[in-house]
Design a protein around this motif. Sequence first.
Motif, PDB file in Angstrom:
ATOM      1  N   SER A  85       0.805  -1.224   0.000  1.00 29.58           N
ATOM      2  CA  SER A  85       0.000   0.000   0.000  1.00 29.58           C
ATOM      3  C   SER A  85       0.837   1.273   0.000  1.00 29.58           C
ATOM      4  O   SER A  85       0.350   2.334  -0.414  1.00 29.58           O
ATOM      5  N   THR A  88       3.729   3.847  -4.835  1.00 27.36           N
ATOM      6  CA  THR A  88       2.944   4.679  -5.737  1.00 27.36           C
ATOM      7  C   THR A  88       2.971   4.060  -7.129  1.00 27.36           C
ATOM      8  O   THR A  88       3.798   3.183  -7.426  1.00 27.36           O
ATOM      9  N   ALA A 119      -3.369  10.240 -10.243  1.00 24.73           N
ATOM     10  CA  ALA A 119      -2.966   9.688  -8.944  1.00 24.73           C
ATOM     11  C   ALA A 119      -1.569   9.057  -9.012  1.00 24.73           C
ATOM     12  O   ALA A 119      -1.214   8.240  -8.162  1.00 24.73           O
ATOM     13  N   GLN A 122       0.448   9.252  -5.846  1.00 23.95           N
ATOM     14  CA  GLN A 122      -0.237   8.878  -4.611  1.00 23.95           C
ATOM     15  C   GLN A 122       0.028   7.414  -4.278  1.00 23.95           C
ATOM     16  O   GLN A 122       0.262   6.592  -5.167  1.00 23.95           O
ATOM     17  N   SER A 123      -0.028   7.082  -2.989  1.00 26.39           N
ATOM     18  CA  SER A 123       0.207   5.699  -2.588  1.00 26.39           C
ATOM     19  C   SER A 123      -0.943   4.811  -3.052  1.00 26.39           C
ATOM     20  O   SER A 123      -2.104   5.236  -3.104  1.00 26.39           O
ATOM     21  N   THR A 126      -4.374   4.437  -1.348  1.00 24.07           N
ATOM     22  CA  THR A 126      -5.467   5.396  -1.520  1.00 24.07           C
ATOM     23  C   THR A 126      -6.305   5.083  -2.754  1.00 24.07           C
ATOM     24  O   THR A 126      -7.307   5.753  -3.005  1.00 24.07           O
ATOM     25  N   TYR A 127      -5.915   4.062  -3.536  1.00 27.00           N
ATOM     26  CA  TYR A 127      -6.594   3.749  -4.786  1.00 27.00           C
ATOM     27  C   TYR A 127      -7.827   2.876  -4.550  1.00 27.00           C
ATOM     28  O   TYR A 127      -7.869   2.072  -3.623  1.00 27.00           O
TER      29      TYR A 127
END
Length: 210
Positions: A85, A88, A119, A122-123, A126-127
Amino acid sequence: MLRLTNVQKYYGGFLAIDIPSLFIEEGLWWVQGENGSGKTTFLKMIAGLHPFNGTISLNNLTITKQRQQFVKLVNYAEAEPLYPSFLTARDLVELYCQTKGGDILFAQELLKQLHVFDAYTQSIGTYSSGMIKKVSLALAFIGQPKIILLDEPLITIDASAVNAICTMINDSYKKGVSFIITSHQAVRSEQLGFTGKLLVENRTIHKNSE
């Protein structure tokens, strides 16, 4: 292109897959079979992710003797991909491009086509599941693969992404990349013009002549 000889896959003492002989020509192949029939196991053996008995060769390379060269030519996307998690999409793209000899700008363009590039930094934690699936599918096109294995590529993602993936598959196929795709969903011929079908049943795999 791809030849399997005396391939057997055991889970403990259970024989899950037994393929005496199978030759898969270059093309766009649709793998069909019931849930639990062995479709995913079949793909993972070819991708080098499952140990097996026997021989799998791609052109003049065998996965047991020339593993590094073999797996560089075979890309795979799981039906339900999982990544740490904290990573990215950028981390994954850079890793895949390094190991597969791919182009980062090309990978970024694929993510844009799938509407997930916003995204990029983003990590993964967060998806949504659909976003993770899109990243996984984009990664499968990185490098110079001879064959791409896609396990249920059309599930989880939205309709526009389905169209984008079909376009990516067709474009790559025109450039000489072959595909082996599992899908329980009906695929329209105008989306993907499969050149052949593989049927998984009774613990073996054979070409469907229908």
